[in-house]
Each structure stands twice: as structure tokens, then as C-alpha cells.
Design an enzyme around this catalytic site. Structure first.
Site, PDB file in Angstrom:
ATOM      1  N   ASP A 136      15.945  40.839  -0.976  1.00 59.44           N
ATOM      2  CA  ASP A 136      15.955  39.439  -0.540  1.00 59.44           C
ATOM      3  C   ASP A 136      16.582  39.308   0.835  1.00 59.44           C
ATOM      4  OD1 ASP A 136      14.798  37.901  -2.803  1.00 59.44           O
ATOM      5  OD2 ASP A 136      16.383  38.914  -3.893  1.00 59.44           O
ATOM      6  N   ASN A 181      19.747  41.890  -3.510  1.00 55.25           N
ATOM      7  CA  ASN A 181      18.577  41.794  -4.380  1.00 55.25           C
ATOM      8  C   ASN A 181      19.045  41.243  -5.724  1.00 55.25           C
ATOM      9  OD1 ASN A 181      15.706  42.276  -4.659  1.00 55.25           O
ATOM     10  ND2 ASN A 181      16.209  43.922  -6.074  1.00 55.25           N
ATOM     11  N   LYS A 182      18.119  41.074  -6.644  1.00 57.68           N
ATOM     12  CA  LYS A 182      18.438  40.513  -7.953  1.00 57.68           C
ATOM     13  C   LYS A 182      19.581  41.280  -8.611  1.00 57.68           C
ATOM     14  CE  LYS A 182      18.193  38.130 -11.726  1.00 57.68           C
ATOM     15  NZ  LYS A 182      17.099  38.152 -12.696  1.00 57.68           N
TER      16      LYS A 182
END
Length: 295
Positions: free
Chosen positions: A183, A193-194
């Protein structure tokens, strides 16, 4: 959450500014600048982790300050946002091509969360005749990996495994390669990121499994070069456990941390439109891209 992924968020942000340029009633340059600034604030508040949104906002603001009037400003916004959108599509296509070459024929790939670029790379590898297994960690609380499971099965991938996040270490040791989306990219090469991406990368380091992050360069968060930190978004606790759930314990605090940061030393390489690059060189590549987009 109707838009999924940093690249689509960036393109959506560019379109938002394009619609501002076409909005009637903004008769002065100051009015146009104020309106774009307002839109930029709203988008940043909605998705603070997305560097693509911040980059669009910054580039539009910089471009507007070179304009002498509203008509010129509208033309500049239209041209700039068109370049951003076009580059994003071309960049993602190139990332997909490069990533497909990394996927081992007959091997096992592990992914965490959902990334359209990751899925597109699987399709490209599959179309090239490669056959491989994919392990998808569930990516709680929204379990976005189920999107990847469905698409992999639709493309004909016969061995798709869906495992709990808690089983990621056991699953990593069965993999030949770990691929993650991104991201935001930091100046030091770390990747937002997640949530769960960092533990996956840690497990991969322990088992000596290479980790590659797929990302167009536009996800670079230029604010980190001035000492800023990537904002790691938290979301509604009800996504984890709603207060009206019979299992909810009064007085406890539910935390829905949605993103984490994976250090550069856990990443074998960033798969970008410029090929596979060392994480530490991301800012150098970004500077070149920035000048191209503003030209």
C-alpha cells in the site's frame, strides 16, 4: 472499501481531481486551488496509509502553483491526472509481467491478503503455461484472500489452499516463494501492507524463503523522506468483534490494526515497472518518475 488496492486508489484520486477541474462555478485560480485542497484533505483522511492518494494530491498542488489563471490550471490538472492514470496502468502491467517470471513452474507460492496485481501475475504465469500451487492466508478480519481464492480457481489453478493467519508460519515453510502487495513504500525500503505481512516475512526469513513485494513506484511515500512515518490505519473495531456480539466482554478494548510495516531487510526485492530493485533504491527510482509526471 469499494476500491481495493493502492493503485486503484491512486487512479481514483486522480479522477477526483479531474472532476474538480471540470466542476462549474470555480471561476478563479484561488477557488480552484481551495477546492482541490479540500478534496485532497477528504481523501487523505479516508485512507491515510495510501501513498498513491498523497502523491496525487501533492503533484496536483505543485502543478497548480505554476499556473497563472483558472483556465491554465484546468488544462494542467487534466494533463497531469491523465499521465498519472496512464502510467499506473502501464506500470501495473509491467509489474505483472516481471512477477510472472518469478513464479516457479511446479512450485508453491504463498500470498497474504488480496492484491489485484498479484492475481494478474498468476494469470500471466498461468497463460505462459506454468502450473503452480498457491497458499492464501485468510487475512482477517475481512478475509480479503477469499477474493484471490475465487479468482485462482476461476483461472484453472487446481491447488489453492486457504489457511488461517495463525497457521502462516507452518504454511510458509512449504512455499518456494512469498509474494506480497504493497500500500505504501518508505524511503528506507520498508513496506506498509495489510496487517500480517510482517509476520509472514519474519517466518519466511526463518525458513529461508524469498519474499518479493509487487508495487508500482507511485506507491512510494515521499513524506517519509522528510522524516514522516507511514500512517498505519486502524479500522472499526466492530469488524473484529461487534459490541452486540454475545461473546463481547464489557470493559475490554478491541483493536482493529489494519496495516503493518515490513522492514526492508526481510524483502528480497521490490517488483516494480523498472524491474526487480533493492528496496533501498526506491527513492532514487521515484525521483525520476516524479520528474516525468510533472514534465
Amino acid at each position: 472499501m469499494n476500491v481495493k488496492g493502492g493503485s486503484p486508489f491512486g487512479r481514483a484520486a486522480a479522477w477526483a481531481h479531474r472532476w474538480v477541474a471540470r466542476e462549474p462555478g470555480l471561476e478563479t485560480l484561488d477557488a480552484l486551488r481551495d477546492r482541490t485542497a479540500d478534496i485532497a484533505r477528504q481523501m487523505s483522511n479516508l485512507k491515510p496509509t495510501m501513498a498513491t492518494i498523497a502523491n496525487v494530491n501533492t503533484l496536483v498542488s505543485e502543478a497548480l502553483h505554476t499556473c497563472d489563471g483558472p483556465d491554465e490550471a484546468r488544462e494542467v490538472i487534466e494533463a497531469l491526472t491523465a499521465r498519472i492514470i496512464d502510467h499506473s496502468y502501464r506500470a501495473v502491467a509491467e509489474v505483472t509481467r516481471v512477477a510472472a517470471e518469478l513464479i516457479p513452474d511446479g512450485g508453491t507460492v504463498l500470498m497474504h491478503s488480496y492484491s489485484s496485481t498479484l492475481v494478474d501475475s498468476y494469470q500471466a504465469a498461468f497463460d505462459a503455461g506454468k502450473r503452480f500451487s498457491v497458499v492464501c492466508t485468510e487475512s482477517r478480519p475481512l478475509r480479503e484472500s477469499l477474493n484471490a481464492v475465487r479468482l485462482l480457481r476461476e483461472m484453472g489453478c487446481e491447488d489453492v489452499r486457504f489457511v488461517t493467519d495463525a497457521a502462516m508460519a507452518e504454511s510458509v515453510k512449504t512455499a518456494d516463494i512469498v509474494v506480497l502487495g504493497a500500500d505504501s513504500l518508505s524511503v528506507d525500503g520498508s513496506v506498509a501492507n495489510k496487517i500480517g505481512s510482517f509476520p509472514v516475512a519474519l517466518a519466511a526469513r526463518h525458513y529461508d524463503v524469498p519474499v518479493y513485494v509487487l508495487s508500482e513506484l507511485f506507491k512510494y511515500d515521499a513524506r517519509t523522506a522528510q522524516g514522516g512515518a507511514i500512517a498505519l490505519e486502524k479500522r472499526d473495531p466492530d469488524e473484529v468483534l461487534a459490541r452486540d456480539d454475545e461473546r463481547f466482554v464489557e470493559g475490554m478494548t478491541v483493536i482493529n490494526q489494519f496495516f503493518d510495516l515490513t522492514p526492508a531487510n526481510l524483502i528480497r526485492g521490490l517488483v516494480t515497472e523498472n524491474g526487480v530493485i533493492p528496496p533501498a533504491l526506491v527513492s532514487t527510482h521515484w525521483n525520476v518518475l516524479r520528474e516525468e509526471l510533472l514534465a
